[in-house]
Design an enzyme around this catalytic site. Sequence first.
Site, short mmCIF file in Angstrom:
data_model
loop_
_atom_site.label_atom_id
_atom_site.label_comp_id
_atom_site.label_asym_id
_atom_site.label_seq_id
_atom_site.Cartn_x
_atom_site.Cartn_y
_atom_site.Cartn_z
N ALA A 143 -14.59 3.41 -1.63
CA ALA A 143 -14.40 2.32 -0.67
C ALA A 143 -13.00 1.75 -0.73
CB ALA A 143 -15.43 1.23 -0.94
N GLY A 144 -12.10 2.40 -1.46
CA GLY A 144 -10.73 1.89 -1.56
C GLY A 144 -10.64 0.70 -2.50
N ASP A 163 -3.68 0.68 -9.86
CA ASP A 163 -5.10 0.45 -10.10
C ASP A 163 -5.38 0.24 -11.59
OD1 ASP A 163 -5.06 1.02 -7.45
OD2 ASP A 163 -5.97 3.00 -7.63
N GLU A 194 0.83 -1.20 0.00
CA GLU A 194 0.00 0.00 0.00
C GLU A 194 0.87 1.25 0.00
OE1 GLU A 194 -3.05 -0.13 -1.23
OE2 GLU A 194 -3.57 -1.53 0.38
N SER A 224 -10.93 1.16 -5.84
CA SER A 224 -10.50 1.70 -7.11
C SER A 224 -11.62 1.96 -8.11
CB SER A 224 -9.47 0.75 -7.71
OG SER A 224 -8.85 1.35 -8.77
N SER A 225 -12.71 2.51 -7.59
CA SER A 225 -13.82 2.82 -8.48
C SER A 225 -13.43 3.89 -9.49
CB SER A 225 -15.02 3.31 -7.67
OG SER A 225 -14.63 4.40 -6.86
C1 GLA Z 1 -4.84 4.81 -4.50
C2 GLA Z 1 -3.95 5.14 -5.68
C3 GLA Z 1 -3.00 3.99 -5.97
C4 GLA Z 1 -2.22 3.61 -4.72
C5 GLA Z 1 -3.18 3.38 -3.56
C6 GLA Z 1 -2.47 3.13 -2.24
O1 GLA Z 1 -5.69 3.76 -4.81
O2 GLA Z 1 -4.73 5.40 -6.82
O3 GLA Z 1 -2.14 4.33 -7.02
O4 GLA Z 1 -1.28 4.59 -4.43
O5 GLA Z 1 -4.06 4.47 -3.37
O6 GLA Z 1 -1.73 1.96 -2.29
#
Ligand code: GLA
Length: 458
Positions: free
Chosen positions: A154-155, A202, A58, A157-158
């Site tokens: 929500a983390g 992502d 991360e 990657s939408s």
């Molecule tokens: C977001 C960013 C990614 C990455 C994550 C953390 O999703 O778009 O490129 O940096 O945070 O790991």
Amino acid sequence: MHTSELATTLQRLYGTNGEALAGLMARYEQGLAAFGAEYGPGEVVILRAPGRVNLIGEHTDYNHGYVLPVALDKDVLVFARPRPDQQVRLANVEPAFTSRSFIISHDISPCPIGDWANYAQGAAQLLEREQGPGLRGFDALIDSAPPYGVPRGAGLSSSSALTVAMAVTLVALNGLNLQGEALADACGRAEWYVGTRGGIMDQFISILGQPGHALFLDCRPTTDGPAGARHYPFRQVPLPTGYAVVVADSQVRHRNTGPHFNRRVLEGRIGVRLLQARYPGITHLRDVNHLPWDELEPLLPEVIHTDELRARGIDPDALLDSGVGAQTDTFYVRRRCRHVITENNRVLESVAALERGDAQTFGRLLREAHASARDDYEISTPEIETLVRLAQAVPGTMGARLTGAGWGGCIVALVRQEETARFAEQVGAGYAQETGLDAQIFVCHSAAGAGEVIRTTV
Ligand code: GLA
């Protein structure tokens, strides 16, 4: 449209059957009908781009480090029809996302920060600059609605899934020869348009994802691609058999377009500048992974302010690309760098563990990664802490950690297959009791990467 053709295609992309497949078919058919109602009868191209859950690694990608994400079977769907001109019209199945329209050009003025059209505009502007001029526009209906869409904020990657979905639409409708790694790289640059200096994880997983696998991606580009092109080494790592990757959504939402994300990016860059005093050849934190922390620590102050940095000849304002700011003069350099450096090493150890089928070690690394994200990168929240604690308490949980950028969103856990029902029950009930919130818990069925699904008519 031939129902059987769609069913076969969806089975291949999502690896589903039975009831789940019937649900997916209904989603596609409803989308087609809605597209017809919006834009009238005629041809339609359907494309998709998945969200992702990051297993480990991360905030390493923008430091040229390592990541290990999985493509979700939750995705953004685009129903599209090419236009003869350069206009793009966007409608959304969710009324909260009101319609947008823009003209593809070299310089498309961004909408206010956070506006959903920016993800489409970023993709269109970049492809027009690099693959144009004169790309054709399109009319589109977007579907990222629950339960099949990528949950937003929500983390998972939408936002990148939307950028990638728009890019694959432009590529398909314009017949561009851009795919795989080169397309993922372009999408990574396209997303800077929205004002976040994220990395490439992502977009790469959304395009290169494979069912049953995580993607081990080295985010340091080399120039040994075809014709000297940028190349990012990657390989597919099989997910461990007998275990499920389970995601629990805290329902606490975040936006990466706020200042916190860029502040972390800047702290890493400041760390590099400070380390260059001793190691002049380095360009990213990734370059010092292999060095003992004891050697690095004295070079990295716990806290440093803008005036002290300027006195050392480092101008923090010049370290982020123009137009974005970190909106602070206090930088927690030591702990941020410690997270990135140790996290990179945890990814390498995780890949080795998974490749030898060692779920125990992988679980321990997940727990360590969480502690580092919480204590050193400071991206956890009380709700995420509750979820991780509840998840770890379920027998059969090998490890659990927050996933994605942080400040809310989801946790990811590796759970013995036979314990997933108990996990959902126990974590869901405990979370509701402690926070009053209804966590959305689901098993991650990894899916195929982005692309065209089918061409048909309505
Ligand atoms: C977001 C960013 C990614 C990455 C994550 C953390 O999703 O778009 O490129 O940096 O945070 O790991």
